[in-house]
Design a protein around this motif. Structure first.
Motif, PDB file in Angstrom:
ATOM      1  N   ARG A 198       0.783  -1.040   0.029  1.00  0.00           N
ATOM      2  CA  ARG A 198       0.230  -0.104  -0.033  1.00  0.00           C
ATOM      3  C   ARG A 198       0.889   1.365  -0.109  1.00  0.00           C
ATOM      4  NH1 ARG A 198      -3.547  -0.599   4.730  1.00  0.00           N
ATOM      5  NH2 ARG A 198      -3.673  -2.879   3.964  1.00  0.00           N
TER       6      ARG A 198
ATOM      7  N   ILE B  21       2.787   1.717  -3.508  1.00  0.00           N
ATOM      8  CA  ILE B  21       1.624   2.148  -4.444  1.00  0.00           C
ATOM      9  C   ILE B  21       1.359   3.588  -4.281  1.00  0.00           C
ATOM     10  CG2 ILE B  21      -0.788   1.859  -5.391  1.00  0.00           C
ATOM     11  CD1 ILE B  21      -0.404  -1.216  -4.875  1.00  0.00           C
TER      12      ILE B  21
ATOM     13  N   ARG C  20       2.450   6.519  -6.958  1.00  0.00           N
ATOM     14  CA  ARG C  20       1.148   7.385  -7.530  1.00  0.00           C
ATOM     15  C   ARG C  20       1.512   8.727  -7.303  1.00  0.00           C
ATOM     16  NH1 ARG C  20      -3.410   4.429  -5.459  1.00  0.00           N
ATOM     17  NH2 ARG C  20      -3.427   3.470  -7.125  1.00  0.00           N
TER      18      ARG C  20
ATOM     19  N   LEU D 254       4.572  -5.536  -5.071  1.00  0.00           N
ATOM     20  CA  LEU D 254       3.377  -6.364  -5.775  1.00  0.00           C
ATOM     21  C   LEU D 254       3.683  -7.607  -6.185  1.00  0.00           C
ATOM     22  CD1 LEU D 254       1.684  -3.578  -7.742  1.00  0.00           C
ATOM     23  CD2 LEU D 254       0.498  -4.856  -6.046  1.00  0.00           C
TER      24      LEU D 254
ATOM     25  N   ASN E 235      -4.417  -9.724  -9.329  1.00  0.00           N
ATOM     26  CA  ASN E 235      -4.562  -8.558  -8.634  1.00  0.00           C
ATOM     27  C   ASN E 235      -3.047  -7.730  -8.650  1.00  0.00           C
ATOM     28  OD1 ASN E 235      -4.954  -6.323  -6.674  1.00  0.00           O
ATOM     29  ND2 ASN E 235      -6.252  -7.856  -5.652  1.00  0.00           N
TER      30      ASN E 235
ATOM     31  N   ARG F  52      -2.681  -6.633 -12.116  1.00  0.00           N
ATOM     32  CA  ARG F  52      -3.814  -5.566 -12.611  1.00  0.00           C
ATOM     33  C   ARG F  52      -3.124  -4.147 -12.088  1.00  0.00           C
ATOM     34  NH1 ARG F  52      -8.055  -7.408 -10.564  1.00  0.00           N
ATOM     35  NH2 ARG F  52      -7.766  -6.033  -8.600  1.00  0.00           N
ATOM     36  N   ARG F  53      -2.712  -4.103 -10.789  1.00  0.00           N
ATOM     37  CA  ARG F  53      -2.179  -3.070 -10.179  1.00  0.00           C
ATOM     38  C   ARG F  53      -0.777  -2.405 -10.913  1.00  0.00           C
ATOM     39  NH1 ARG F  53      -2.956  -3.349  -3.741  1.00  0.00           N
ATOM     40  NH2 ARG F  53      -5.086  -4.346  -3.730  1.00  0.00           N
ATOM     41  N   LYS F  54       0.044  -3.438 -11.202  1.00  0.00           N
ATOM     42  CA  LYS F  54       1.191  -2.839 -12.044  1.00  0.00           C
ATOM     43  C   LYS F  54       0.967  -2.275 -13.208  1.00  0.00           C
ATOM     44  CE  LYS F  54       4.559  -5.914 -12.173  1.00  0.00           C
ATOM     45  NZ  LYS F  54       4.933  -7.293 -12.358  1.00  0.00           N
TER      46      LYS F  54
ATOM     47  N   ARG G 197      -1.762  -0.981 -14.330  1.00  0.00           N
ATOM     48  CA  ARG G 197      -2.351   0.506 -14.105  1.00  0.00           C
ATOM     49  C   ARG G 197      -1.441   1.373 -13.696  1.00  0.00           C
ATOM     50  NH1 ARG G 197      -8.377  -1.248 -10.959  1.00  0.00           N
ATOM     51  NH2 ARG G 197      -9.063  -2.090 -12.806  1.00  0.00           N
ATOM     52  N   LEU G 198      -0.575   1.285 -12.663  1.00  0.00           N
ATOM     53  CA  LEU G 198       0.501   2.352 -12.466  1.00  0.00           C
ATOM     54  C   LEU G 198       1.299   2.449 -13.764  1.00  0.00           C
ATOM     55  CD1 LEU G 198       1.729   0.912  -8.959  1.00  0.00           C
ATOM     56  CD2 LEU G 198       0.609   3.105  -9.396  1.00  0.00           C
TER      57      LEU G 198
END
Length: 88
Positions: free
Chosen positions: A30, A33, A37, A58, A71, A74-76, A78-79
């Protein structure tokens, strides 16, 4: 909590240990990320480095089962998409 057998007590101990490990890993992910961001949005010079650190966190959480591998992917994604669209 009244547990009956030895195996139940051992399972409880293991679950508590896993819970603490997973909490630590989740918190690390968290934070990584959030840092990535923020650096992407502020167009910081170290945005690439922060994205790399977030990707590592991640991947580790995904491979260890703290979060699902998809998951993490997907997060990687999107970043990375966020970084590429920001023009950095």
């Amino acid at each position: 909590m009244a547990l009956k057998g030895i195996s139940a007590k051992r399972a409880r101990r293991q679950s508590l240990i896993r819970h603490e490990i997973n909490r630590h890993r989740s918190r690390t992910v968290r934070t990584a990320i959030k840092t990535a961001r923020e650096s992407i949005l502020s167009k910081s010079d170290d945005a690439n480095e922060n994205l790399k650190l977030a990707s590592i966190a991640l991947d580790r959480a995904g491979s260890k089962g703290t979060i699902h591998r998809n998951n993490a992917a997907r997060r990687k994604s999107r970043l990375a998409k966020m970084l590429n669209s920001s023009g950095s």
